[in-house]
Design a protein around this motif. Sequence first.
Motif, short mmCIF file in Angstrom:
data_model
loop_
_atom_site.label_atom_id
_atom_site.label_comp_id
_atom_site.label_asym_id
_atom_site.label_seq_id
_atom_site.Cartn_x
_atom_site.Cartn_y
_atom_site.Cartn_z
N ALA A 73 -5.14 -3.78 4.32
CA ALA A 73 -4.71 -2.75 5.23
C ALA A 73 -4.51 -3.35 6.66
O ALA A 73 -4.81 -4.20 7.01
CB ALA A 73 -5.94 -1.72 5.36
N TRP A 120 -9.34 -2.03 -0.34
CA TRP A 120 -8.16 -1.49 0.48
C TRP A 120 -7.88 -2.33 1.91
O TRP A 120 -7.07 -2.84 2.25
CB TRP A 120 -8.17 0.07 0.69
CG TRP A 120 -6.88 0.47 1.38
CD1 TRP A 120 -6.56 0.87 2.63
CD2 TRP A 120 -5.80 1.18 0.64
NE1 TRP A 120 -5.16 1.32 2.51
CE2 TRP A 120 -4.84 1.66 1.48
CE3 TRP A 120 -5.71 1.56 -0.72
CZ2 TRP A 120 -3.74 2.11 1.04
CZ3 TRP A 120 -4.49 1.99 -1.16
CH2 TRP A 120 -3.64 2.57 -0.31
N LEU A 159 0.84 -1.27 -0.01
CA LEU A 159 -0.01 0.03 -0.04
C LEU A 159 0.88 1.24 -0.12
O LEU A 159 0.52 1.95 -0.74
CB LEU A 159 -1.00 -0.21 1.17
CG LEU A 159 -1.67 -0.96 1.24
CD1 LEU A 159 -2.83 -1.18 2.35
CD2 LEU A 159 -2.72 -1.27 -0.07
#
Length: 275
Positions: free
Chosen positions: A218, A214, A148
């Motif tokens: 995450a 995401w 990320l």
Amino acid sequence: MEATAEAKVAWRSCVTTSRQARSQEEEVARALAAELGVPFEPRRQSLDHWLAGGQYEAVLVVNREHLTLWVARAGRQPERLFFHPSTSVQRVKGLLRGGSDPMVRAMGLEPGMSVLDATVGVGSDAIVASFVVGPQGRVVGLESVRELAALTRWGMAHYQGPIPAVEEAMRRIEILHTDHGSFLAQAEAKSFDVIYFDPMFRDPVAQSAPMAPWRLLADPRPVTPEVIAQARRVARRRVVLKERKGSPVFEELGAQHVEGRRSGRVAYGIWEALP
Ligand SMILES: C[S@@+](CC[C@H](N)C(=O)[O-])C[C@H]1O[C@@H](n2cnc3c(N)ncnc32)[C@H](O)[C@@H]1O
């Protein structure tokens, strides 16, 4: 995704190119793989081969000026993630028209300040902060998930959009792949004006749809009281944490004030820096 102390933040990943890659793209992909410390895989296989086969959990694909992240999902098609400045464009437009922004108010941001965004994610909040602090200020964003961090760092460096002020703000942001707990423990006292946290909400129902893919990668760990204490030591002015309005997290972490628009879904917990 539940917040848990044993959260997984290290994923098996590789970097590859599109199928029609030219040698220049392959060079970029190889350099990115070396920087991240993950294998470079020549694109002889389909992404499915790597992801559905279980060899990798995430694959970064370099395609001309784009970087795409494909994430394996058990029993489902892989999910695709790419950088997008998200709500920051509308928020910067609002500020350019003379409007106000609740995060900027909670941070007490002014031109020239330095901000540590300790959970930078896709970087929308960091872009708004960078726009406000301007070229004389500084924004550093921390992201504990390597893939990320790579996607956001790439986006900040390459994204081209219709608003020059947004692009300029993005180019000034530094993105570091690190855990905020380790970073803060080693940071000098009073080295950033404002330290900001926007952790994954404890209640995922409150999460916006664009954040859904995401969440697969995450870091779901909650911010701890120890991290807030370190942040107050490292901050010159204040520490701010965003959470869902009414969240018990503000009380659990001992926020000194909580601010938020009456109509909004989120609120900001505020701690003044230690004297
Ligand atoms: C809700 S997102 C942040 C969204 C961001 N404020 C924005 O505007 O796009 C939270 C991010 O913080 C990261 N994160 C969570 N815990 C972290 C930690 N201990 N250190 C660094 N990053 C962390 C997560 O992986 C996730 O990408």
